[in-house]
Design an enzyme around this catalytic site. Structure first.
Site, PDB file in Angstrom:
ATOM      1  N   HIS A  17      -7.209 -10.270  11.578  1.00 38.36           N
ATOM      2  CA  HIS A  17      -8.645 -10.548  11.647  1.00 38.36           C
ATOM      3  C   HIS A  17      -8.999 -11.181  13.000  1.00 38.36           C
ATOM      4  O   HIS A  17      -9.970 -10.800  13.644  1.00 38.36           O
ATOM      5  CB  HIS A  17      -9.055 -11.562  10.568  1.00 38.36           C
ATOM      6  CG  HIS A  17      -8.984 -11.060   9.158  1.00 38.36           C
ATOM      7  ND1 HIS A  17      -8.393 -11.771   8.145  1.00 38.36           N
ATOM      8  CD2 HIS A  17      -9.455  -9.927   8.583  1.00 38.36           C
ATOM      9  CE1 HIS A  17      -8.496 -11.106   7.006  1.00 38.36           C
ATOM     10  NE2 HIS A  17      -9.133  -9.978   7.243  1.00 38.36           N
ATOM     11  N   LYS A  41     -13.078 -10.377  -6.041  1.00 39.45           N
ATOM     12  CA  LYS A  41     -11.624 -10.461  -5.917  1.00 39.45           C
ATOM     13  C   LYS A  41     -11.029 -11.789  -6.391  1.00 39.45           C
ATOM     14  O   LYS A  41      -9.837 -11.990  -6.279  1.00 39.45           O
ATOM     15  CB  LYS A  41     -11.236 -10.232  -4.457  1.00 39.45           C
ATOM     16  CG  LYS A  41     -11.464  -8.808  -3.995  1.00 39.45           C
ATOM     17  CD  LYS A  41     -11.038  -8.652  -2.546  1.00 39.45           C
ATOM     18  CE  LYS A  41     -11.304  -7.267  -2.019  1.00 39.45           C
ATOM     19  NZ  LYS A  41     -11.092  -7.186  -0.565  1.00 39.45           N
ATOM     20  N   ARG A  90      -6.692  -0.246  10.361  1.00 37.91           N
ATOM     21  CA  ARG A  90      -5.242  -0.394  10.485  1.00 37.91           C
ATOM     22  C   ARG A  90      -4.534   0.955  10.450  1.00 37.91           C
ATOM     23  O   ARG A  90      -3.694   1.259  11.266  1.00 37.91           O
ATOM     24  CB  ARG A  90      -4.701  -1.278   9.355  1.00 37.91           C
ATOM     25  CG  ARG A  90      -4.978  -2.744   9.558  1.00 37.91           C
ATOM     26  CD  ARG A  90      -4.732  -3.516   8.304  1.00 37.91           C
ATOM     27  NE  ARG A  90      -5.575  -3.022   7.223  1.00 37.91           N
ATOM     28  CZ  ARG A  90      -5.778  -3.645   6.080  1.00 37.91           C
ATOM     29  NH1 ARG A  90      -5.184  -4.784   5.850  1.00 37.91           N
ATOM     30  NH2 ARG A  90      -6.575  -3.142   5.159  1.00 37.91           N
ATOM     31  N   SER A 128      -4.622  -9.860   3.906  1.00 42.52           N
ATOM     32  CA  SER A 128      -4.680 -11.180   3.275  1.00 42.52           C
ATOM     33  C   SER A 128      -3.887 -11.192   1.971  1.00 42.52           C
ATOM     34  O   SER A 128      -3.241 -12.184   1.632  1.00 42.52           O
ATOM     35  CB  SER A 128      -6.137 -11.567   2.995  1.00 42.52           C
ATOM     36  OG  SER A 128      -6.854 -11.664   4.186  1.00 42.52           O
TER      37      SER A 128
END
Ligand code: PNS
Length: 163
Positions: A17, A41, A90, A128
């Site tokens: 990030h 989440k 990514r 994460s």
């Protein structure tokens, strides 16, 4: 003046990030790191904790600020006068979801352009969720999170989740 938004859950912020935020800060006049408040989440860190961590690691970037948002990102961008949405890519696996989001966000806010920044090769696998899983299981997260946050993240996740 171009205002860009780097949105995300940042639960917690990773080196990946931070790389995207710093490159966005280089490209745009003002960058707002927007932390999603009401994530489905079930975050490990409160929104205040996530914002404080981001503030700490971006304190040397004068054109970066941290904010929180709820609801639609396209609306938040409009309120903030932002015309660019910065997303990190990514791998090909990110693409389909991000492409869908970019199209939907453009429909919701035609003045908002999504810009993708490709990750550095060493951050390709970073997420994460991976950081949390490793820390919870006693692994070392040194390579995954900014050094200044390592203890805070590790202590919290090793001790268990917040209530
Ligand atoms: O770090 P994340 O969890 O991948 O970030 C996802 C985020 C916050 C960018 C995304 O969930 C989002 O934009 N949420 C806000 C609601 C919204 O606007 N959704 C898109 C509608 S098309």
């Amino acid at each position: 003046m171009t205002v860009a938004i780097c949105p995300g859950s940042f639960d917690p912020v990773t080196r990946g990030h931070l790389d995207i935020i710093s490159r966005a800060a280089f490209m745009f006049d003002r960058v707002i790191v927007a932390v999603l408040h009401n994530s489905k989440k079930n975050p490990a860190f409160t929104v205040e904790e996530r914002m404080a961590m981001i503030s700490k690691v971006t304190e040397d970037m004068p054109n970066v600020e941290v904010a929180t948002f709820d609801g639609l990102l396209a609306d938040f961008a409009r309120i903030k006068g932002a015309t660019v949405l910065v997303k990190g890519l990514r791998a090909v696996s990110d693409f389909e979801y991000e492409f869908q989001m970019a199209l939907a966000n453009r429909k919701l806010n035609p003045d908002l352009e999504t810009v993708f920044i490709t990750t550095k090769a060493e951050n390709m696998y970073l997420a994460s969720s991976l950081v949390k899983e490793i820390a919870r299981n006693g692994g070392t997260i040194d390579d995954f999170v900014p050094a200044v946050l390592r203890k805070e993240i590790q202590n919290r996740l090793c001790k268990g989740e917040r209530k």
